[in-house]
Design an enzyme around this catalytic site. Sequence first.
Site, PDB file in Angstrom:
ATOM      1  N   SER A  90       0.851  -1.110  -0.037  1.00 50.65           N
ATOM      2  CA  SER A  90       0.102  -0.235  -0.518  1.00 50.65           C
ATOM      3  C   SER A  90       0.659   1.352   0.100  1.00 50.65           C
ATOM      4  O   SER A  90       1.365   1.252  -1.202  1.00 50.65           O
ATOM      5  CB  SER A  90      -1.322   0.212   1.010  1.00 50.65           C
ATOM      6  OG  SER A  90      -1.936   0.578   1.155  1.00 50.65           O
ATOM      7  N   LEU A  91       1.319   2.124   1.480  1.00 54.31           N
ATOM      8  CA  LEU A  91       1.723   3.322   0.992  1.00 54.31           C
ATOM      9  C   LEU A  91       3.054   2.777   1.282  1.00 54.31           C
ATOM     10  O   LEU A  91       3.889   3.659   0.567  1.00 54.31           O
ATOM     11  CB  LEU A  91       1.771   3.530   3.030  1.00 54.31           C
ATOM     12  CG  LEU A  91       2.917   5.059   2.617  1.00 54.31           C
ATOM     13  CD1 LEU A  91       2.233   6.233   2.626  1.00 54.31           C
ATOM     14  CD2 LEU A  91       2.537   4.599   4.079  1.00 54.31           C
ATOM     15  N   ARG A 115      -1.847  12.389  -1.185  1.00 52.17           N
ATOM     16  CA  ARG A 115      -2.378  10.921  -0.910  1.00 52.17           C
ATOM     17  C   ARG A 115      -3.262  10.660   0.705  1.00 52.17           C
ATOM     18  O   ARG A 115      -4.387  10.132   1.084  1.00 52.17           O
ATOM     19  CB  ARG A 115      -1.318  10.090  -0.978  1.00 52.17           C
ATOM     20  CG  ARG A 115      -2.312   8.740  -0.958  1.00 52.17           C
ATOM     21  CD  ARG A 115      -0.494   7.110  -0.909  1.00 52.17           C
ATOM     22  NE  ARG A 115      -0.876   6.439  -0.966  1.00 52.17           N
ATOM     23  CZ  ARG A 115      -1.331   5.075   0.122  1.00 52.17           C
ATOM     24  NH1 ARG A 115      -0.981   5.604   1.486  1.00 52.17           N
ATOM     25  NH2 ARG A 115      -1.883   3.250  -0.477  1.00 52.17           N
ATOM     26  N   GLN A 247      -4.149   2.103  -7.138  1.00 54.67           N
ATOM     27  CA  GLN A 247      -3.669   1.584  -6.120  1.00 54.67           C
ATOM     28  C   GLN A 247      -4.956   2.105  -4.919  1.00 54.67           C
ATOM     29  O   GLN A 247      -5.576   1.418  -4.023  1.00 54.67           O
ATOM     30  CB  GLN A 247      -2.777   1.925  -5.304  1.00 54.67           C
ATOM     31  CG  GLN A 247      -2.019   1.428  -5.127  1.00 54.67           C
ATOM     32  CD  GLN A 247      -1.170   2.074  -3.212  1.00 54.67           C
ATOM     33  OE1 GLN A 247      -1.371   2.609  -3.187  1.00 54.67           O
ATOM     34  NE2 GLN A 247       0.285   1.394  -3.668  1.00 54.67           N
TER      35      GLN A 247
END
Length: 295
Positions: A90-91, A115, A247
């Site tokens: 993810s991140l 984000r 994503q």
Amino acid sequence: MSKTAYVFPGQGAQFVGMGKELYSSHPVAKELFDKANEILGFRITDIMFDGTDEELKQTKVTQPAVFLHSVIRAVCLGEEFQPDMVAGHSLGEFSALVASGALSFEDGLRLVSKRALAMQAACEANPGTMAAVLGLPDEKVEEVVKSIEGAVVVAANFNCPGQLVISGSIEGVDKACELLKEAGAKRALRLNVGGAFHSPLMEPARVELEAVIEATEFHAPRCPIYQNVTAAPTTDIDTIRRNLIAQLTAPVRWTESVKAMVTDGASRFVEVGPGAVLQGLVKKIAPEVETEGRQ
């Protein structure tokens, strides 16, 4: 020939005191942390090194904090950092992109900060939640969530066999948890998170981040990156950009990503950054590989 994969953790790996030792023992780390404080417009180092859990848990702090720890740790590895392939959860995908040279440190940090704020705003506009589901095959979880009508719920994180996270509206996730327990899940438990990450409820954040990603300069990474959205390796800038935009609303295909890296020759996985969550997941997906951490 055996290959080394470097992997980077996501939100949830943070802890108070993270990065403090790097700051005091590596001049290059101090320089980058100080630069980060300037870019962000607040002293994130104060919160990371000596703040409270509550302060560190704010999304606008957590995401840049985990990113900074990971990326600066990779820089401090110097010549030891020789990845044959990279991936991030993810991140962590942003950390992997910076560490592999696809993004500059400054641009990576700005994107991560944007984000975090966009996701926070999306959480406030569309309240949602996530839940961990243990002890069911991925296919069964997907079948159950697809059967739910009138509420948003999707499979969000394919973490390792028998461990999947679902995401969506509170009503959708609660309904799914009931049905998954009936279907034989050992546990289906709501997580203490701020919103429905990696679900359609993140669409406003995706739109906002798309504009910023499109305006950011990317370079070909020094090795393939296995991205969350496809679990496939790429060094193509347009593909990287497109997958990074997708994503936010797409699932994290971590199980598939690790399997693909192993198929492509990875026999050693090094987790760079706070915590050891990914080492645990990798061991469950591919028990035969070596795992280690660089905190």
